[in-house]
Write an enzyme that holds these catalytic residues in place. Structure first.
Site, PDB file in Angstrom:
ATOM      1  N   ARG A   1       0.838  -1.225   0.000  1.00  0.00           N
ATOM      2  CA  ARG A   1       0.000   0.000   0.000  1.00  0.00           C
ATOM      3  C   ARG A   1       0.869   1.269   0.000  1.00  0.00           C
ATOM      4  O   ARG A   1       0.541   2.260   0.670  1.00  0.00           O
ATOM      5  CB  ARG A   1      -0.943   0.051   1.217  1.00  0.00           C
ATOM      6  CG  ARG A   1      -1.852  -1.101   1.373  1.00  0.00           C
ATOM      7  CD  ARG A   1      -2.942  -1.167   0.323  1.00  0.00           C
ATOM      8  NE  ARG A   1      -3.698  -2.359   0.525  1.00  0.00           N
ATOM      9  CZ  ARG A   1      -3.384  -3.550   0.006  1.00  0.00           C
ATOM     10  NH1 ARG A   1      -2.344  -3.678  -0.796  1.00  0.00           N
ATOM     11  NH2 ARG A   1      -4.111  -4.607   0.264  1.00  0.00           N
TER      12      ARG A   1
ATOM     13  N   SER B   1     -10.529  -0.557   5.168  1.00  0.00           N
ATOM     14  CA  SER B   1      -9.709  -0.890   6.343  1.00  0.00           C
ATOM     15  C   SER B   1      -9.184   0.394   6.975  1.00  0.00           C
ATOM     16  O   SER B   1      -8.435   1.134   6.342  1.00  0.00           O
ATOM     17  CB  SER B   1      -8.513  -1.757   5.927  1.00  0.00           C
ATOM     18  OG  SER B   1      -8.984  -2.908   5.294  1.00  0.00           O
TER      19      SER B   1
ATOM     20  N   GLU C   1      -4.672   3.440   8.497  1.00  0.00           N
ATOM     21  CA  GLU C   1      -4.370   3.256   7.075  1.00  0.00           C
ATOM     22  C   GLU C   1      -5.001   4.430   6.300  1.00  0.00           C
ATOM     23  O   GLU C   1      -4.463   4.930   5.317  1.00  0.00           O
ATOM     24  CB  GLU C   1      -5.012   1.927   6.647  1.00  0.00           C
ATOM     25  CG  GLU C   1      -5.198   1.692   5.175  1.00  0.00           C
ATOM     26  CD  GLU C   1      -4.052   0.871   4.601  1.00  0.00           C
ATOM     27  OE1 GLU C   1      -3.695  -0.137   5.211  1.00  0.00           O
ATOM     28  OE2 GLU C   1      -3.543   1.277   3.542  1.00  0.00           O
TER      29      GLU C   1
HETATM   30  C1  LIG Z   1     -15.362  -0.448   1.244  1.00  0.00           C
HETATM   31  C2  LIG Z   1     -13.914  -0.222   0.891  1.00  0.00           C
HETATM   32  C3  LIG Z   1     -13.113  -1.293   0.567  1.00  0.00           C
HETATM   33  C4  LIG Z   1     -11.765  -1.110   0.224  1.00  0.00           C
HETATM   34  N1  LIG Z   1     -11.012  -2.189  -0.124  1.00  0.00           N
HETATM   35  C5  LIG Z   1      -9.719  -2.035  -0.467  1.00  0.00           C
HETATM   36  C6  LIG Z   1      -8.924  -3.152  -0.863  1.00  0.00           C
HETATM   37  O1  LIG Z   1      -9.396  -4.289  -0.929  1.00  0.00           O
HETATM   38  N2  LIG Z   1      -7.629  -2.931  -1.182  1.00  0.00           N
HETATM   39  C7  LIG Z   1      -7.069  -1.677  -1.148  1.00  0.00           C
HETATM   40  O2  LIG Z   1      -5.878  -1.543  -1.475  1.00  0.00           O
HETATM   41  N3  LIG Z   1      -7.796  -0.593  -0.790  1.00  0.00           N
HETATM   42  C8  LIG Z   1      -9.097  -0.741  -0.456  1.00  0.00           C
HETATM   43  N4  LIG Z   1      -9.842   0.354  -0.081  1.00  0.00           N
HETATM   44  C9  LIG Z   1      -9.199   1.674   0.009  1.00  0.00           C
HETATM   45  C10 LIG Z   1      -9.370   2.539  -1.260  1.00  0.00           C
HETATM   46  O3  LIG Z   1     -10.345   2.010  -2.111  1.00  0.00           O
HETATM   47  C11 LIG Z   1      -8.057   2.666  -2.040  1.00  0.00           C
HETATM   48  O4  LIG Z   1      -7.057   3.258  -1.228  1.00  0.00           O
HETATM   49  C12 LIG Z   1      -8.219   3.505  -3.320  1.00  0.00           C
HETATM   50  O5  LIG Z   1      -7.052   3.432  -4.112  1.00  0.00           O
HETATM   51  C13 LIG Z   1      -8.538   4.969  -3.068  1.00  0.00           C
HETATM   52  O6  LIG Z   1      -8.918   5.508  -4.315  1.00  0.00           O
HETATM   53  P1  LIG Z   1      -9.667   6.891  -4.421  1.00  0.00           P
HETATM   54  O7  LIG Z   1      -9.838   7.205  -5.860  1.00  0.00           O
HETATM   55  O8  LIG Z   1     -10.880   6.888  -3.607  1.00  0.00           O
HETATM   56  O9  LIG Z   1      -8.557   7.860  -3.794  1.00  0.00           O
HETATM   57  P2  LIG Z   1      -8.702   8.938  -2.633  1.00  0.00           P
HETATM   58  O10 LIG Z   1      -9.136   8.260  -1.373  1.00  0.00           O
HETATM   59  O11 LIG Z   1      -9.506  10.083  -3.106  1.00  0.00           O
HETATM   60  O12 LIG Z   1      -7.176   9.385  -2.487  1.00  0.00           O
HETATM   61  C14 LIG Z   1      -6.214   8.492  -1.963  1.00  0.00           C
HETATM   62  C15 LIG Z   1      -4.823   9.129  -2.120  1.00  0.00           C
HETATM   63  O13 LIG Z   1      -4.487   9.209  -3.508  1.00  0.00           O
HETATM   64  C16 LIG Z   1      -4.219  10.566  -3.882  1.00  0.00           C
HETATM   65  N5  LIG Z   1      -4.714  10.721  -5.257  1.00  0.00           N
HETATM   66  C17 LIG Z   1      -5.981  10.532  -5.707  1.00  0.00           C
HETATM   67  N6  LIG Z   1      -6.029  10.678  -7.044  1.00  0.00           N
HETATM   68  C18 LIG Z   1      -4.763  10.993  -7.443  1.00  0.00           C
HETATM   69  C19 LIG Z   1      -4.158  11.277  -8.711  1.00  0.00           C
HETATM   70  N7  LIG Z   1      -4.840  11.229  -9.863  1.00  0.00           N
HETATM   71  N8  LIG Z   1      -2.838  11.580  -8.725  1.00  0.00           N
HETATM   72  C20 LIG Z   1      -2.105  11.603  -7.583  1.00  0.00           C
HETATM   73  N9  LIG Z   1      -2.619  11.341  -6.366  1.00  0.00           N
HETATM   74  C21 LIG Z   1      -3.934  11.030  -6.304  1.00  0.00           C
HETATM   75  C22 LIG Z   1      -4.950  11.408  -2.865  1.00  0.00           C
HETATM   76  O14 LIG Z   1      -4.397  12.693  -2.753  1.00  0.00           O
HETATM   77  C23 LIG Z   1      -4.762  10.570  -1.618  1.00  0.00           C
HETATM   78  O15 LIG Z   1      -3.472  10.784  -1.098  1.00  0.00           O
HETATM   79  C24 LIG Z   1     -11.199   0.198   0.235  1.00  0.00           C
HETATM   80  C25 LIG Z   1     -12.024   1.295   0.549  1.00  0.00           C
HETATM   81  C26 LIG Z   1     -13.365   1.088   0.870  1.00  0.00           C
HETATM   82  C27 LIG Z   1     -14.235   2.270   1.170  1.00  0.00           C
END
Ligand SMILES: Cc1cc2nc3c(=O)[nH]c(=O)nc-3n(C[C@H](O)[C@H](O)[C@H](O)COP(=O)(O)OP(=O)(O)OC[C@H]3O[C@@H](n4cnc5c(N)ncnc54)[C@H](O)[C@@H]3O)c2cc1C
Length: 340
Positions: A163, A237, A336
């Site tokens: 991660r 998580s 996390e």
């Molecule tokens: C129900 C649930 C289940 C999940 N299961 C998993 C799982 O199985 N495995 C897992 O790894 N994660 C999981 N996650 C966590 C999450 O889905 C991941 O971390 C995901 O990658 C976040 O994506 P996001 O687009 O929502 O990013 P955000 O939460 O909006 O941002 C996350 C980070 O990325 C940065 N960011 C966003 N877009 C960009 C971009 N284009 N360029 C540079 N930086 C950027 C943001 O500034 C921030 O630091 C889960 C979350 C939920 C709610």
């Protein structure tokens, strides 16, 4: 095209469902829009978001929130066994997984159902069921907000770990905006079924399997354990699984004997213990307080159970869990989820 809205409500921009706003919200359609942006005029700080599925907004955001609408999935070459595919950062990761599976290509099926967008997935090195995005990633295209130019990184330059990536490291955090990634899928039969209960979920499905059958099994497994962000607010998580020296693990194991402590021995001699097990042993699984709760099917997840939770309530529950685990096991849990 750039769309700018002042005093924007971020409620639908974070899966926890926090009712917060930002000073300025900007959406853009392509990488050239980022070059055209008048960066000096933006309220600071600047935060790029995807779906906000790994974020906890702890209050109104005083600066600018950027969001990508770069959405394309382009097969670069369909000729060989390895199929390179260019994907825009604003594509939902699960939409990409669905498309790859529908096209009969292997590699993305185990990542099905992870919320969020492809750009963030490359930053977070998302993973599930034995696969991380780094396993199928060849390169990342970014906009550098310091030098104000386009930049490409090969996968081995991205510093991927659990991660983790160099994009999250101090000095780089927020510097690089991912605008697109290059992924590699495979035509040849290559399911990854050795993690968790994937095989069990597919026991009645005759081989050879299709990527879509594996995807559907993964989605069923996830659905049983994780809250659907469309119905219950969460950021997945909430805590990292602690990685401890072996002596610490042995101390904990002795303190709960004769019960077994679930654990994974890591190659460097340290031991990872599931934080969910620790939280459960503290009696907090399903614990609810006001609008927030520890999810009853997976104690690693904190939920906005009424949809009306305030950030302070989530933070108070987070502290309660950290304190309980500390008092019971002498281990400090770390979030996390990124606190904004
Ligand atoms: C129900 C649930 C289940 C999940 N299961 C998993 C799982 O199985 N495995 C897992 O790894 N994660 C999981 N996650 C966590 C999450 O889905 C991941 O971390 C995901 O990658 C976040 O994506 P996001 O687009 O929502 O990013 P955000 O939460 O909006 O941002 C996350 C980070 O990325 C940065 N960011 C966003 N877009 C960009 C971009 N284009 N360029 C540079 N930086 C950027 C943001 O500034 C921030 O630091 C889960 C979350 C939920 C709610």
């Amino acid at each position: 095209m750039i769309t700018r809205t002042d005093h924007y409500d971020l409620h639908s921009q974070n899966t926890f469902g926090m009712r917060v706003s930002c000073e300025c919200y900007i959406e853009y359609d392509n990488a050239a829009d980022l070059s055209a942006l008048d960066w000096d005029s933006l309220p600071r700080p600047v935060l790029h978001v995807g779906e906000g599925s790994n974020l906890l907004f702890t209050g109104d955001f005083p600066g600018t929130v950027l969001h990508s609408r770069i959405r394309y999935i382009k097969y670069v070459d369909m000729g060989a066994d390895s199929v390179p595919v260019a994907v825009g950062a604003g594509v939902k990761l699960d939409d990409f997984c669905a498309r790859a599976c529908a096209d009969g290509l292997w590699g993305a099926e185990n990542l099905s159902g992870i919320p969020g967008e492809v750009g963030a997935a490359a930053v977070q090195n998302v993973g599930a069921y034995g696969v991380e995005i780094k396993d199928i990633l060849s390169g990342v295209v970014c906009y550098d907000t310091q030098l104000h130019r386009k930049l490409s990184f090969q996968a081995d330059q991205c510093g991927y770990g659990y991660r983790d990536s160099m994009f999250k490291h101090p000095g780089n955090r927020g510097r690089y905006i991912v605008t697109g990634v290059l992924l590699r899928l495979r035509r040849s039969y290559s399911p990854k079924l050795d993690y968790g209960n994937i095989r069990k979920a597919l026991a009645d499905t005759p081989e050879p399997l299709t990527p879509m059958q594996v995807r559907e099994a993964i989605l069923r497994i996830r659905d049983e354990k994780l809250p659907d962000p469309k119905r219950i607010g969460s950021a997945g998580s909430f805590f990292k699984n602690p990685v401890l020296p072996r002596s610490e693990y042995e101390r904990i194991a002795a303190s709960v004997a004769p019960a077994e402590v679930p654990h994974y021995d890591l190659p460097d001699g340290t031991v990872k213990i599931p934080a969910a097990w620790m939280i459960d042993r503290c009696g907090l699984k399903g614990y609810a307080e006001g609008n927030v709760a520890v999810y009853d099917k997976q104690p690693l997840v904190l939920v906005n159970r009424s949809g009306q939770a305030a950030p302070e309530e989530v933070v108070a529950l987070e502290q309660k869990v950290i304190m309980a685990v500390w008092e019971r096991f002498g281990v400090e849990l770390h979030p996390e989820v990124e606190h904004i």
